[in-house]
Structure formats: C-alpha cells, structure tokens
Scaffold this active site. Structure first.
Site, PDB file in Angstrom:
ATOM      1  N   CYS A 160       2.334  -0.315   2.548  1.00 33.22           N
ATOM      2  CA  CYS A 160       0.970  -0.249   3.519  1.00 33.22           C
ATOM      3  C   CYS A 160       0.644  -1.456   4.193  1.00 33.22           C
ATOM      4  O   CYS A 160       0.326  -2.477   3.762  1.00 33.22           O
ATOM      5  CB  CYS A 160      -0.009   0.279   2.716  1.00 33.22           C
ATOM      6  SG  CYS A 160      -1.342   0.355   3.672  1.00 33.22           S
ATOM      7  N   CYS A 169      -2.794  -2.681   3.577  1.00 35.55           N
ATOM      8  CA  CYS A 169      -3.069  -3.240   2.340  1.00 35.55           C
ATOM      9  C   CYS A 169      -2.602  -4.661   2.265  1.00 35.55           C
ATOM     10  O   CYS A 169      -3.177  -5.543   1.593  1.00 35.55           O
ATOM     11  CB  CYS A 169      -2.349  -2.308   1.222  1.00 35.55           C
ATOM     12  SG  CYS A 169      -2.691  -0.457   1.044  1.00 35.55           S
ATOM     13  N   CYS A 190       9.103  10.506   8.576  1.00 37.08           N
ATOM     14  CA  CYS A 190       9.620  11.851   9.292  1.00 37.08           C
ATOM     15  C   CYS A 190      10.782  11.308  10.079  1.00 37.08           C
ATOM     16  O   CYS A 190      11.482  12.214  10.454  1.00 37.08           O
ATOM     17  CB  CYS A 190       8.298  12.155  10.311  1.00 37.08           C
ATOM     18  SG  CYS A 190       6.834  12.567   9.314  1.00 37.08           S
TER      19      CYS A 190
END
Length: 516
Positions: A80, A83, A428
């Site tokens: 992330c 993060c 995706c």
C-alpha cells in the site's frame, strides 16, 4: 492473491475528496488471536519482551498489557502506497511518544497476511492504512481521526490519551477553547463528584474523538451564561441554529443521544470551506435517509432555495430524514459517485436507509416539499447509476452495466462468471487478459458467458453481491445459484471452476426463436 480494497465509508469521504474516515464507535468483546503484532517505539519489550509478538490472546490480558490503557494499532498492507508514506511518520511519532511519562504504545498489523485477516475483519478494516485506538486493554475501540504527520500524530495522541474532559478554572477559559473549536460541551456541577459527574465523564470518554468536553463548578465562567445556573447541567455550544442548548438528563444513553442530535445542523452545508467538513461527516454517519440538494451557491436563486430547504427540513424534523445542501462546484466527488450531470442542477437526490436512491433533476424551490412528501409516501421511482448499455458488445468478455445486469446476468439462462472491477485497479488490469483467454477458450460453449462490470460507474445490488475489493468474481449458474469465486486467478483454475459449477440450461430456454 492481491485485491484492491473498497473502503466503504459512505459519501462523506467521497464528497469531501479526503481520506477522512468515518468514526465507528463500538466495543470489541473477544476478537480472534492476534498474530504478527509489531510494536514501535518501545525501549522495553511489550509482552514477553519481543519486538514481534505472536499468538497473543485478545483482549490483551497479560500483566504487561494491562498496564497500557491506551494503545494505537495501524492495520496496513506492505504494497500500500499510503502505508509506505505513513510508515516513517508513524515510527517517528512512536519514538517520541515512548519517552512520555506515561508512554503511548503504537503497533501495527499486516492486515494482508492471511493469518491476520480474521482480526482485520473483526476490526472492520475496509482500507489501508486503518488506525484504531484501543482503550482499557481493548475493551473499547475507536477510529483514529487525527493527522498523519509525526508531529500531528503526537499532538493528537497526547490529547486522546489524557483526560476526556478538562476543568475550567478561570474567566476566559471557554473563549480560548472556542476560538479553535466549532463545538464545545460543558458540564456544570455543584461539586465535581457524584453520579451525574461520573456519567458526564463516561460520555466524554465515549465521544472524545468527535467533541471537546469541559467541566466546571462555576457557571459564571460560561459565555452567554446564566449566573442562576446551579447545575447539574450540560450546555452544548455550536456555531449554527440555536448557538447553545442545555440538557439535564444524565442517563448515559440519553446524554449521548442529546449530543449527537444537537451537534448536527438542521441543514448541513457543503462547499469548499473546511469548517463544514466535520458536519458533513456526521451527516453521512447518521442512520437516517439522506436528502441532498445540489445547486450553484453563486446562483441568483440560492437564497430562495436555501430558505425553502430550511423550511422543509424544519417541517420534517424528527421524520428520519436528514438534509444537506451542497455547492455543485465543490461536489464533483458526489456527482461521480451518484452518476449525476451538471445540466441536472439544481437537483435533489435521496439515499434511503436501504441504499435505494431517488432523483429529481432540475427541481424548482417550490417543488421540494411535495417531492419529499412523495418519498415518504413511497410513491417515487428508484434511481440507479448506470453506464449506457453498449450498442456493440462483441468482445470475448461481455460488458455489463447496471441497466443490463438483470437481463444479462440475474435473469439469464446462461452460466455467467461476472467480474466486478475498477478501471484504476492494478490487480484488475492483471486479471483482464486472463479472463479474455478464459472467454476465448469457452467461446464454443454457448451456455457460458464471461462478463465484467465497472463497479465504480454502476450501482450494484448489495443484497446479492458483496463487493469489498477489486477484482471480485461471482458465478451465477443457469438455474440462479450465485456463489463467489475465491480460487486462483489463473486461466486453468477459473475454467475448472466454471466447468464444475455450470448447470445445463433448462430445455424450455432452448426453443426456436419463432416459438418464443
């Protein structure tokens, strides 16, 4: 298996275009075991004197953990970006906070680790990073709502780890606090002890993340005060509606309800002014149906609309409908989320408790009251956000939109594998060519269809599909059985799953077209 999480915190964050997360007050009773629990900023080890803790039972029950009445946990994922940006600030803050007379413990949990996912689910972690404040050994949990730079984290946590309510002792104390605060809740007591004072302190502890609390035994210290006040009494100061309001029921739930109700404007305003943002957040966190009027605040008819909308809100006070007026120029996030267009302004949209939506575009000020009444009477047609149904849909992976979902998937006599995706999602994008290969491989099997729907541009029936991250795959058999695909994202694994779960279409669905 990577997945971009969907942080389902409602419209507040979307409307304001920030990472301001909704505050979820709740009590944690007995979550699962905590694994891979890393602690920052500790000169001495915490629980068995190790930096990395494993197999700790929850709530924190060891002798070492009981002494820490205040702990902060960051739930993160190693991949992330947000993060990674937070990490050095979090570590710096932890080092500073560890040197306090009463050290504040900061910790982190890799929520993407399979072993930690039950814990993340228990804490309702919907995105990364998520920070939680644990009080009294984990018996009370609240969302961290402070800054993300080191100095801001330190300042916020110093305040949060201190007393929930401070005493006013000198003239001017209230004014000095209110210069920087929009809301202030003051308890006035003949003596700073007893059941009323204890209950007030309990409420202050419970709501401290959202409000400033003070207490005093001298009512003369209150601005706009009344020297005849003897207490016990709670006075809530606010910058809207009736500026201050008093309350004398000290039953805890009643006092909490009073604060929550009176701290929300009759009509919440949203524009580019950040002073409105906390009230917008409260608006979207309440449990009412939400009526949102969007118009251009600079338009000639703004004052007329505002006056009428305020009147309608007053007439519907207590009817479980909350009202917001938003400046269209500052509401691009809301327009994208709901699929609204600028040419529809002024418009009003209602999001009901069951998440159904109702839209009236190009509304006039004198039509608002009747339209709200129609909503309450249940006679409005629902509105759903949908991309246009494609005129050509001849790719191997078929495109589904909200307006075609029922016909192509839910009412189909075909076995359908449906992907819920987001255009910006990296995972995706990696899955896309794999699904293309699956569709090509199964092309000759006319009772199987591979399809996809952009979950950011189309409304999804949440009572049928639970989409917490992207991509999410669901399979619907030709007989209507729906199940989530949670296997490997490889061509062979997906094909094996489809072949195992598919059901031959009923014979009645194979009639020649001229017999239909």
């Amino acid at each position: 298996m990577g997945q971009a999480s969907v942080n389902r915190i409602g419209m507040g964050e979307i409307l304001m275009g920030t990472s301001y997360r909704a505050y979820n007050r709740r009590t944690i009773s007995a979550p699962p075991r905590l694994r891979h629990f890393s602690l920052y900023g500790r000169k001495q080890p915490f629980c068995s004197l190790k930096v990395v803790i494993q197999n700790i039972r929850w709530p924190l029950a060891t002798t070492e953990s009981r002494e820490h009445k205040f702990i902060v946990i960051e739930f993160y994922a190693p991949w992330c970006g947000h993060c990674k940006k937070l990490a050095p600030e979090y570590e710096k803050a932890a080092s500073i906070l560890s040197l306090l007379e009463s050290p504040v413990v900061l910790a982190k949990v890799d929520a993407s680790n399979q072993k930690n996912k039950p814990l993340a689910a228990e804490f309702e972690v919907g995105g990364y990073p998520t920070m939680k404040i644990l009080r009294y050994g984990g018996s009370y949990v609240q969302e961290y709502k402070g800054p993300t730079d080191a100095d801001g984290i330190v300042s916020y946590l110093k305040k949060q780890s201190g007393p929930a309510s401070l005493e006013f002792q000198a003239p001017g104390d209230v004014e000095s606090v209110m210069e920087d605060r929009q809301m202030l809740i003051v308890g006035v007591f003949p003596k700073l002890s007893g059941e009323e004072f204890d209950n007030f302190t309990m409420v202050a502890e419970r709501l401290r993340a959202d409000y400033e609390f003070r207490h005093t035994s001298d009512p003369s210290l209150l601005p706009r005060g009344d020297l005849s006040i003897a207490g016990p009494l709670v006075r809530l100061f606010k910058p809207f509606d009736e500026l201050f309001v008093d309350f004398q029921d000290f039953e805890v739930d009643s006092l909490v309800g009073f604060v929550e109700e009176k701290s929300t404007p009759l009509v919440t305003l949203f524009n580019k002014d950040p002073k409105h943002h906390p009230f917008v957040d409260k608006f979207f966190n309440n449990q009412n149906a939400k009526a949102m009027l969007f118009l251009n605040f600079g338009a000639d008819k703004f004052d007329t609309f505002r006056e009428k909308y305020q009147e309608v809100a007053q007439l519907n006070k207590g009817s479980n409908v909350s009202f917001l007026m938003g400046d269209a120029e500052a509401s691009h996030g809301a327009f994208q989320y709901f699929g609204l267009k600028e040419h529809q302004v002024p418009l009003i949209i209602i999001q009901a408790v069951d998440e159904q939506k109702y839209l009236r575009a190009n509304i006039e000020h004198d039509q608002i009251a009747a339209w709200i009444n129609d909503f309450k009477d249940g006679i409005l047609q629902t509105y759903q956000k949908s991309e246009p149904i494609p005129e050509v849909n001849d790719k191997p992976v078929k495109i589904v939109v909200a307006d075609s979902l029922h016909d192509m998937v839910l009412r189909s006599s075909t076995n359908v594998l449906l992907e819920f995706y987001a255009p910006s999602c990296t995972h995706c994008k990696k899955l896309a060519p794999i699904l293309d290969d699956v569709a090509v491989e199964l092309k000759k099997e006319t009772d199987i269809m591979i399809a996809k729907i952009d979950a950011t541009a189309n409304d999804i029936p949440r009572d049928i599909f639970e989409v917490k991250g992207y991509p999410t795959l669901y399979f619907r058999s030709s007989t209507g059985n729906i199940l989530k695909y949670e296997g490997d994202r490889t061509k062979d694994a997906i094909i094996r799953f489809i072949q195992k779960k598919k059901v031959a279409a009923p014979a009645s669905h194979h009639l020649p077209k001229d017999e239909l």
